[in-house]
Design an enzyme around this catalytic site. Structure first.
Site, PDB file in Angstrom:
ATOM      1  N   TYR A   1      83.147  37.701  35.788  1.00 35.31           N
ATOM      2  CA  TYR A   1      83.039  37.939  37.233  1.00 35.31           C
ATOM      3  C   TYR A   1      82.480  36.687  37.924  1.00 35.31           C
ATOM      4  O   TYR A   1      81.388  36.226  37.606  1.00 35.31           O
ATOM      5  CB  TYR A   1      82.140  39.155  37.540  1.00 35.31           C
ATOM      6  CG  TYR A   1      82.734  40.488  37.117  1.00 35.31           C
ATOM      7  CD1 TYR A   1      84.060  40.619  36.728  1.00 35.31           C
ATOM      8  CD2 TYR A   1      81.953  41.637  37.125  1.00 35.31           C
ATOM      9  CE1 TYR A   1      84.589  41.835  36.345  1.00 35.31           C
ATOM     10  CE2 TYR A   1      82.481  42.873  36.748  1.00 35.31           C
ATOM     11  CZ  TYR A   1      83.803  42.958  36.353  1.00 35.31           C
ATOM     12  OH  TYR A   1      84.324  44.172  35.979  1.00 35.31           O
TER      13      TYR A   1
ATOM     14  N   SER B   1      86.941  50.613  40.580  1.00 39.55           N
ATOM     15  CA  SER B   1      87.719  50.743  41.827  1.00 39.55           C
ATOM     16  C   SER B   1      87.832  52.197  42.273  1.00 39.55           C
ATOM     17  O   SER B   1      88.940  52.699  42.508  1.00 39.55           O
ATOM     18  CB  SER B   1      89.120  50.127  41.687  1.00 39.55           C
ATOM     19  OG  SER B   1      89.059  48.729  41.607  1.00 39.55           O
TER      20      SER B   1
ATOM     21  N   ARG C   1      77.405  50.008  53.725  1.00 40.40           N
ATOM     22  CA  ARG C   1      78.381  50.753  52.928  1.00 40.40           C
ATOM     23  C   ARG C   1      77.798  51.164  51.568  1.00 40.40           C
ATOM     24  O   ARG C   1      78.113  52.227  51.044  1.00 40.40           O
ATOM     25  CB  ARG C   1      79.641  49.909  52.709  1.00 40.40           C
ATOM     26  CG  ARG C   1      80.492  49.820  53.953  1.00 40.40           C
ATOM     27  CD  ARG C   1      81.642  48.881  53.720  1.00 40.40           C
ATOM     28  NE  ARG C   1      82.600  48.953  54.801  1.00 40.40           N
ATOM     29  CZ  ARG C   1      83.634  48.137  54.919  1.00 40.40           C
ATOM     30  NH1 ARG C   1      83.835  47.196  54.019  1.00 40.40           N
ATOM     31  NH2 ARG C   1      84.470  48.268  55.913  1.00 40.40           N
TER      32      ARG C   1
HETATM   33  P1  NAP Z   1      85.825  49.742  45.174  1.00 44.07           P
HETATM   34  O1  NAP Z   1      84.503  50.329  45.570  1.00 44.07           O
HETATM   35  O2  NAP Z   1      87.008  50.624  45.021  1.00 44.07           O
HETATM   36  O3  NAP Z   1      86.232  48.597  46.216  1.00 44.07           O
HETATM   37  C1  NAP Z   1      85.281  47.781  46.844  1.00 44.07           C
HETATM   38  C2  NAP Z   1      85.977  47.018  47.941  1.00 44.07           C
HETATM   39  O4  NAP Z   1      86.309  47.944  48.983  1.00 44.07           O
HETATM   40  C3  NAP Z   1      85.127  45.940  48.586  1.00 44.07           C
HETATM   41  O5  NAP Z   1      85.946  44.801  48.835  1.00 44.07           O
HETATM   42  C4  NAP Z   1      84.685  46.571  49.902  1.00 44.07           C
HETATM   43  O6  NAP Z   1      84.493  45.606  50.930  1.00 44.07           O
HETATM   44  C5  NAP Z   1      85.880  47.437  50.240  1.00 44.07           C
HETATM   45  N1  NAP Z   1      85.575  48.569  51.129  1.00 44.07           N
HETATM   46  C6  NAP Z   1      86.300  48.870  52.243  1.00 44.07           C
HETATM   47  N2  NAP Z   1      85.798  49.956  52.846  1.00 44.07           N
HETATM   48  C7  NAP Z   1      84.724  50.359  52.120  1.00 44.07           C
HETATM   49  C8  NAP Z   1      83.794  51.417  52.284  1.00 44.07           C
HETATM   50  N3  NAP Z   1      83.844  52.270  53.307  1.00 44.07           N
HETATM   51  N4  NAP Z   1      82.830  51.569  51.358  1.00 44.07           N
HETATM   52  C9  NAP Z   1      82.759  50.712  50.317  1.00 44.07           C
HETATM   53  N5  NAP Z   1      83.597  49.659  50.107  1.00 44.07           N
HETATM   54  C10 NAP Z   1      84.589  49.484  51.026  1.00 44.07           C
HETATM   55  O7  NAP Z   1      85.575  49.024  43.789  1.00 44.07           O
HETATM   56  P2  NAP Z   1      85.939  47.583  43.172  1.00 44.07           P
HETATM   57  O8  NAP Z   1      85.109  46.556  43.835  1.00 44.07           O
HETATM   58  O9  NAP Z   1      87.408  47.390  43.126  1.00 44.07           O
HETATM   59  O10 NAP Z   1      85.393  47.811  41.698  1.00 44.07           O
HETATM   60  C11 NAP Z   1      84.039  48.238  41.508  1.00 44.07           C
HETATM   61  C12 NAP Z   1      83.457  47.702  40.230  1.00 44.07           C
HETATM   62  O11 NAP Z   1      84.234  48.152  39.122  1.00 44.07           O
HETATM   63  C13 NAP Z   1      83.467  46.177  40.091  1.00 44.07           C
HETATM   64  O12 NAP Z   1      82.394  45.561  40.776  1.00 44.07           O
HETATM   65  C14 NAP Z   1      83.319  46.033  38.602  1.00 44.07           C
HETATM   66  O13 NAP Z   1      81.967  46.220  38.216  1.00 44.07           O
HETATM   67  C15 NAP Z   1      84.159  47.198  38.086  1.00 44.07           C
HETATM   68  N6  NAP Z   1      85.542  46.795  37.700  1.00 44.07           N
HETATM   69  C16 NAP Z   1      85.873  46.871  36.385  1.00 44.07           C
HETATM   70  C17 NAP Z   1      87.149  46.561  35.956  1.00 44.07           C
HETATM   71  C18 NAP Z   1      87.475  46.646  34.493  1.00 44.07           C
HETATM   72  O14 NAP Z   1      88.570  46.256  34.064  1.00 44.07           O
HETATM   73  N7  NAP Z   1      86.569  47.165  33.684  1.00 44.07           N
HETATM   74  C19 NAP Z   1      88.136  46.169  36.882  1.00 44.07           C
HETATM   75  C20 NAP Z   1      87.784  46.126  38.246  1.00 44.07           C
HETATM   76  C21 NAP Z   1      86.484  46.443  38.642  1.00 44.07           C
HETATM   77  P3  NAP Z   1      83.003  45.255  51.486  1.00 44.07           P
HETATM   78  O15 NAP Z   1      82.322  44.462  50.417  1.00 44.07           O
HETATM   79  O16 NAP Z   1      83.283  44.478  52.725  1.00 44.07           O
HETATM   80  O17 NAP Z   1      82.311  46.560  51.793  1.00 44.07           O
END
Ligand code: NAP
Length: 314
Positions: A61, A217, A284
């Protein structure tokens, strides 16, 4: 926030986890500027203040920058280390290293797992990683070799518990057979926009073997929240518009946001899904924590499932 135990281990954490993938806003270590680090640190501290006690990270990351930022935050808040579960991952090797033409690949060879963990510990500035996960299944994985690397790490006090990520049930079974320690989590993509694990046996195995599913996600990268900034290529084809209409209606009835509804929907599943949220926005992050308080009825849960499927159940 409410808490939950991870698998059959003694580790417990907040009902919702905080994900560090987006902390510095880039994949590239060279682009992680001090200003971006400061934004990341503020997000981590906002999550800790809001009650999140599992911080999910990975060696790749922000090119290692996300582990560094979490380590900096731990220094800034001295009481934090004792109150949180630090999770990290290894096994994905980006293209271009060590040779310019090296392809992106997965590597679960024993020495690579051990040395990746040691480098993560240095970046985090801690002696032990609480939960160490294999990031994506290596096509060449040898369960016995992995088990031996895990034993080296556990024996040296460098890791407490182990888990996997993006593993199919058959891969979890093959690895568990070789491992003397229990695998306590399988971290997979789960959301109303991606229902695969409900149907491919992953959640059935989690239920049967008491493995905690961690949902990455959970908002489909923002598509179920207020919109996405950066998606994984696999998430670009999600068609969520009709689903959002159904979600908005139900969210209004419950007096909550769509985010809260999306996370509460995941947590209703009896396997104890732990959503990992990825926002770097303090408001958020706090808003998402409210989802731990919402218990949906079976009717509402199925209403959302139907909307997500785009057709009634048979
Ligand atoms: P997510 O919570 O589905 O998406 C977060 C994104 O959504 C951010 O860019 C955020 O922007 C945006 N967003 C838009 N509206 C939102 C709202 N109302 N509330 C919260 N967020 C909002 O998760 P993700 O970031 O894709 O993944 C989460 C975690 O999963 C990662 O940090 C990582 O630890 C893990 N992950 C693991 C894998 C794997 O292969 N194991 C793959 C991907 C991710 P803002 O920052 O502007 O709020």
């Amino acid at each position: 926030m409410k808490s939950i135990s991870l698998g059959q281990s003694g580790l417990a954490c907040s009902r919702i986890a905080y994900g560090c993938w987006r902390l510095a806003g880039t994949w590239n270590a060279a682009e992680v500027a001090p200003a971006a680090e400061a934004v990341g640190r503020r997000a981590v501290l906002a999550a800790f203040d809001a009650g999140y006690t599992l911080f999910d990270n990975a060696d790749i990351y922000c090119g290692g920058g996300a582990e560094k930022i979490l380590g900096q935050a731990l220094k800034e808040a001295p009481g934090m280390r004792g109150g949180i579960v630090i999770a990290s991952k290894c096994g994905i090797r980006p293209s271009g290293a060590p040779l310019p033409d090296s392809p992106c690949r997965y590597d679960f060879s024993g020495d690579y797992i051990v040395s990746s963990c040691e480098q993560s510990l240095r970046r985090l500035g801690v002696e032990t990683i609480d939960l160490y996960q294999l990031h994506r299944p290596d096509y060449l994985m040898d369960p016995a070799e992995i088990a031996s690397a895990f034993q080296r790490l556990k024996g040296a006090g460098k890791v407490r518990e182990f888990g996997v990520s993006n593993f199919r049930p058959s891969q979890v079974t093959a690895l568990q057979k070789a491992c003397p320690m229990r695998l306590i989590v399988n971290q997979i993509e789960i959301s109303l926009a991606n229902l695969n694990c409900f149907e491919d046996g992953t959640l059935d195995q989690c239920l049967g073997e008491k493995i905690t599913p961690m949902a990455w996600s959970p908002l489909a990268g923002g598509q179920l929240g207020d919109g996405a900034k950066k998606l994984l290529p696999s998430q670009e084809g999600y068609r969520v518009k009709p689903l959002l209409v159904a979600m908005d209606l139900l969210a209004k009835n419950h007096g909550v946001s769509r985010t809260v509804l999306a996370l509460a929907w995941l947590m209703k599943h009896p396997s104890g899904i732990v959503p990992i949220i990825g926002s770097t926005n303090a408001a958020r992050i706090r808003e998402a924590a409210r989802a731990a308080e919402l218990d949906l009825s079976r009717e509402d849960w199925y209403r959302l499932l139907e909307a997500a499927r785009g057709e009634p159940l048979p």
